[in-house]
Design a protein around this motif. Structure first.
Motif, PDB file in Angstrom:
ATOM      1  N   ILE A  73       0.956  -1.305  -0.310  1.00 23.54           N
ATOM      2  CA  ILE A  73       0.104   0.057   0.033  1.00 23.54           C
ATOM      3  C   ILE A  73       0.864   1.225  -0.122  1.00 23.54           C
ATOM      4  N   GLU A  74       0.328   2.498  -0.260  1.00 25.65           N
ATOM      5  CA  GLU A  74       0.870   3.624  -0.257  1.00 25.65           C
ATOM      6  C   GLU A  74      -0.038   4.582   0.756  1.00 25.65           C
ATOM      7  N   ALA A  75       0.182   5.077   1.648  1.00 25.44           N
ATOM      8  CA  ALA A  75      -0.423   5.991   2.701  1.00 25.44           C
ATOM      9  C   ALA A  75      -0.200   7.546   2.287  1.00 25.44           C
ATOM     10  N   ASP A  76      -1.025   8.177   2.803  1.00 23.44           N
ATOM     11  CA  ASP A  76      -0.493   9.719   2.555  1.00 23.44           C
ATOM     12  C   ASP A  76      -0.020  10.106   3.731  1.00 23.44           C
ATOM     13  N   ARG A  77       0.419   9.497   4.817  1.00 26.53           N
ATOM     14  CA  ARG A  77       1.250   9.882   5.740  1.00 26.53           C
ATOM     15  C   ARG A  77       1.917   8.969   6.682  1.00 26.53           C
ATOM     16  N   PRO A  78       2.746   9.100   7.761  1.00 21.70           N
ATOM     17  CA  PRO A  78       3.193   7.553   8.318  1.00 21.70           C
ATOM     18  C   PRO A  78       2.381   7.184   9.174  1.00 21.70           C
ATOM     19  N   CYS A  79       2.338   5.741   9.274  1.00 27.10           N
ATOM     20  CA  CYS A  79       1.355   5.191  10.113  1.00 27.10           C
ATOM     21  C   CYS A  79       1.766   3.907  10.308  1.00 27.10           C
ATOM     22  N   THR A  80       0.962   3.083  10.925  1.00 30.07           N
ATOM     23  CA  THR A  80       0.878   1.508  10.842  1.00 30.07           C
ATOM     24  C   THR A  80      -0.355   1.120  10.013  1.00 30.07           C
ATOM     25  N   ALA A  81       0.068   0.274   8.904  1.00 33.68           N
ATOM     26  CA  ALA A  81      -0.800  -0.159   8.127  1.00 33.68           C
ATOM     27  C   ALA A  81      -1.111  -1.765   8.337  1.00 33.68           C
ATOM     28  N   GLU A  82      -2.431  -1.838   8.181  1.00 34.80           N
ATOM     29  CA  GLU A  82      -2.859  -3.423   8.830  1.00 34.80           C
ATOM     30  C   GLU A  82      -3.864  -4.100   7.973  1.00 34.80           C
ATOM     31  N   VAL A  83      -3.435  -5.218   7.859  1.00 32.88           N
ATOM     32  CA  VAL A  83      -4.516  -6.154   6.787  1.00 32.88           C
ATOM     33  C   VAL A  83      -5.358  -7.290   7.781  1.00 32.88           C
TER      34      VAL A  83
ATOM     35  N   GLY B 113     -15.929 -16.464  11.093  1.00 32.58           N
ATOM     36  CA  GLY B 113     -15.401 -17.332   9.959  1.00 32.58           C
ATOM     37  C   GLY B 113     -14.144 -17.057   9.414  1.00 32.58           C
ATOM     38  N   ALA B 114     -13.262 -15.866  10.023  1.00 33.06           N
ATOM     39  CA  ALA B 114     -11.936 -15.427   9.615  1.00 33.06           C
ATOM     40  C   ALA B 114     -11.136 -16.558  10.301  1.00 33.06           C
ATOM     41  N   PRO B 115      -9.919 -17.056   9.758  1.00 33.33           N
ATOM     42  CA  PRO B 115      -9.095 -18.000  10.405  1.00 33.33           C
ATOM     43  C   PRO B 115      -8.668 -17.160  11.666  1.00 33.33           C
ATOM     44  N   LYS B 116      -8.485 -17.812  12.728  1.00 34.13           N
ATOM     45  CA  LYS B 116      -8.024 -17.149  13.773  1.00 34.13           C
ATOM     46  C   LYS B 116      -6.560 -16.807  13.684  1.00 34.13           C
ATOM     47  N   GLY B 117      -6.515 -15.301  13.949  1.00 31.60           N
ATOM     48  CA  GLY B 117      -5.309 -14.835  14.139  1.00 31.60           C
ATOM     49  C   GLY B 117      -4.832 -14.220  12.679  1.00 31.60           C
ATOM     50  N   ALA B 118      -5.851 -14.281  11.663  1.00 33.65           N
ATOM     51  CA  ALA B 118      -5.010 -14.175  10.224  1.00 33.65           C
ATOM     52  C   ALA B 118      -5.154 -12.475  10.075  1.00 33.65           C
ATOM     53  N   GLY B 119      -4.082 -12.293   9.613  1.00 32.89           N
ATOM     54  CA  GLY B 119      -3.727 -10.869   9.207  1.00 32.89           C
ATOM     55  C   GLY B 119      -2.367 -10.372   9.531  1.00 32.89           C
ATOM     56  N   GLY B 120      -1.993  -9.011   9.744  1.00 36.74           N
ATOM     57  CA  GLY B 120      -0.786  -8.363   9.715  1.00 36.74           C
ATOM     58  C   GLY B 120      -0.598  -7.123   9.744  1.00 36.74           C
ATOM     59  N   SER B 121       0.546  -6.552  10.323  1.00 38.85           N
ATOM     60  CA  SER B 121       0.724  -5.113  10.027  1.00 38.85           C
ATOM     61  C   SER B 121       2.127  -4.700  10.023  1.00 38.85           C
ATOM     62  N   SER B 122       2.470  -3.568   9.522  1.00 38.00           N
ATOM     63  CA  SER B 122       3.601  -3.119   9.583  1.00 38.00           C
ATOM     64  C   SER B 122       3.544  -1.385   9.387  1.00 38.00           C
ATOM     65  N   ARG B 123       4.676  -0.855   9.796  1.00 38.07           N
ATOM     66  CA  ARG B 123       4.957   0.648   9.740  1.00 38.07           C
ATOM     67  C   ARG B 123       5.243   0.899   8.560  1.00 38.07           C
ATOM     68  N   THR B 124       4.973   2.079   7.893  1.00 39.47           N
ATOM     69  CA  THR B 124       5.187   2.730   6.787  1.00 39.47           C
ATOM     70  C   THR B 124       6.674   2.982   6.677  1.00 39.47           C
ATOM     71  N   PHE B 125       7.273   2.921   5.508  1.00 36.57           N
ATOM     72  CA  PHE B 125       8.719   3.585   5.283  1.00 36.57           C
ATOM     73  C   PHE B 125       8.307   4.641   4.290  1.00 36.57           C
TER      74      PHE B 125
END
Length: 585
Positions: free
Chosen positions: A26-36, A71-83
């Motif tokens: 993804i591209e964000a418009d400012r620094p942030c934590t991005a999460e799926v 219905g979501a797999p337990k714990g499925a997802g992830g996150s990362s800080r933008t660079f």
């Protein structure tokens, strides 16, 4: 102020070893934590059948959140800080905890606020589809050369965009056929052929009467090209739900990029070129290359680590781009992806060139060693080898001979005057495919024969290419013994571009009997030898905006060519050719 989503999401890497991991760009418009955040199977989507329509951990993740929807797999997802690069903010978000052989809808959050899908989004949910383990088959759609489609309200003078049309069909039929992966073989953006809308925007930044004129000049202008292409709503949805593999060709930087040593010297003497090439390589690394990498490659990538380890990664990435330009052999843009028992090797045929006229090579020595090692690793472990090279290996025979003749002239076989003529012709006519690097052409032929021979040979070896703004199928033949694998050149281009009538005629002539005689006569003038193999066209040429799809299952392979057409029923993909490439079950 809260962070917003500027570009993406793009689903890039889906793991075919465990079916549990993916990456989302993804591209964000400012620094942030991005999460799926994964949500489970959307309406109309179920568990993908084994081998049908299917598609680890990544360094730097803060750890996946628990999914909150039934219905979501337990714990499925992830996150990362933008660079940060040149004032832009990006993230490659690791997704873990997925279930093999499943279709999982997801949303994107920035600093905890949902930004994807947008409110009133008219398209189906974005999903991550994972393969059964072990995977039984894969469907690969590929093509190249895509000018960004104009807005829907505007007339499109070059006809409907094949990628838009594929996306529209998929959105209308969420449970229907879809590729497991898109392979985009170059010219994803056109830095040297901008749209009128982009030119108006460029004119607000600088004087277009000064070089490089209406072409892009710096990183910020490159980002405009990606926004124009990837914010097309239906393509944006497509790229959010189908994994993609990408490689550059010349127009991602400039026409004729690295065609010859004298071309490079002339470009380096211009005042605007250094910023152009560094910005081109930086923007490619961010927007295309990073998502090509496997988690293991990301973990070992010092550039990715350096960019993430500082508040602003611009200097680190700029230093890398400068090194890649000054010493191409020190950087590898080629990469490997395995989809069950199908191996894809994406080959850099632009930056890895050796341009000394007496030792011209499409790939430098280290790059060729890498290619050989990947192709020959663990023989018998794959049924299909796909060689992704933006430039066709097998051209119409007359054009092949003209290019090998031109290469002979440029290296001085007919003297200095003819060498100057050859260089001028090479640039004017884009004579820079594998045929223009005769030693590399023969080396690739030798490697393919080696891979395709013996009791552990794959069922097929397919060279996937674009560039030439039409499609065809060609089949090579070696002096006895022939490889046991079926070897094919599969060329598909453009996704959305045009071709002059004179070029159509030239390509048709290139396959004709008269064209072959003409090509041999020209080659003799340059004292160019005959290639070690011969080849014949077995399909095409087809002209139009188009995509090819390979369906690979076990040792069987099927090919389909679809063209985007508009008629009384609307815009659709019309199948113009289907064929079985093997005698498998």
């Amino acid at each position: 102020m809260t962070a917003g989503l500027r570009l993406g999401p793009l689903l890039r890497y889906v793991d075919w070893e465990t079916g549990e991991h993916a990456t989302v760009w993804i591209e964000a418009d400012r620094p942030c934590t991005a999460e799926v955040r994964c949500l489970g199977a959307p309406p109309g989507e179920g568990t993908a059948p084994a081998g049908e329509d299917t598609a680890n951990g990544v360094p730097g993740a803060e750890g996946p959140p628990d999914a909150t929807r039934p219905g979501a797999p337990k714990g499925a997802g992830g996150s990362s800080r933008t660079f940060q690069i040149e004032g832009h903010h990006y993230a490659l978000i690791p997704v873990s905890g997925l279930t093999p052989a499943s279709s999982t809808a997801y949303e994107v959050l920035l600093d905890g606020r949902r930004v994807w899908p947008p409110a009133d989004w008219p398209y189906p949910p974005s999903v991550i589809r994972t393969p059964a383990i072990p995977a039984e088959g894969v469907r690969v759609s590929f093509g190249s050369c895509r000018w960004a489609a104009p807005p829907a309200r505007e007339h499109d003078p070059i006809g409907p965009d094949a990628l838009d049309t594929l996306a529209g069909r998929m959105a209308a039929e969420p449970g229907g056929e879809r590729p497991d992966v898109l392979v985009l073989l170059g010219d994803q953006v056109y830095a040297d052929a901008t749209s009128r809308e982009t030119q108006r925007w460029l004119a607000t930044r600088r004087d277009l009467s000064e070089p490089p004129g209406a072409e892009v000049a710096d990183y910020e202008e490159y980002t405009r090209l990606y926004e124009e292409s990837w914010l097309d709503p239906v393509v944006r949805w497509l790229l959010s739900t189908v994994p993609s593999c990408m490689i550059f060709d010349d127009h991602d930087v400039i026409d004729d990029w690295n065609t010859s040593a004298s071309w490079v010297a002339e470009m380096r003497a211009t005042p605007w070129w250094r910023e152009r090439i560094l910005s081109g390589l930086m923007s490619y690394w961010v927007h295309q290359h990073l998502g090509n990498l496997s988690p293991a490659e990301l973990a070992d990538d010092p550039v990715y680590a350096a960019v993430r380890d500082t508040p602003d990664g611009t200097d680190a990435l700029r230093s890398f781009a400068a090194r890649a330009d000054a010493d191409p052999a020190s950087v590898r843009w080629s990469y490997r992806r395995d989809f069950g028992r199908t191996r894809l090797l994406m080959i850099d045929t632009r930056a890895a060139r050796v341009l000394d006229e007496r030792h011209r090579a499409m790939l430098d020595d280290e790059e060729m060693r890498w290619l050989r090692g990947q192709a020959l690793e663990a023989p018998g472990s794959y049924d299909h080898l796909l060689l992704g090279t933006s430039l066709p290996w097998l051209l119409p025979p007359a054009i092949h001979d003209v290019e090998s003749w031109n290469a002979a002239l440029c290296r001085g076989e007919r003297g200095e005057r003819w060498a100057r003529v050859g260089e001028d012709l090479r640039r004017r006519a884009d004579l820079e495919h594998w045929a223009a690097f005769p030693a590399s052409f023969e080396e690739l032929a030798s490697l393919i024969r080696e891979v395709g021979s013996g009791p552990l040979a794959p069922s097929t070896v397919c060279v996937l290419s674009g560039d030439v703004h039409h499609a065809y199928v060609a089949e090579p033949h070696w002096p006895d013994p022939e490889p046991s694998a079926r070897v094919l050149q599969l060329t598909c281009s453009p996704v959305h571009n045009a071709i002059h009538a004179s070029m159509r005629a030239g390509f048709r002539f290139g396959w004709s009997r008269a064209g072959r005689r003409f090509g041999r006569a020209v080659a003799r003038h340059g004292r160019a030898g005959r290639p070690v193999i011969r080849w014949d066209k077995t399909g095409g040429p087809w002209f139009g905006n188009q995509l090819m799809t390979l369906t690979l299952n076990g040792r069987s392979a099927e090919l389909r060519l679809d063209q985007a057409v508009t008629d009384r029923t609307g815009t659709r993909l019309l199948t113009v050719d289907e064929r079985n490439l093997t005698n498998g079950p």
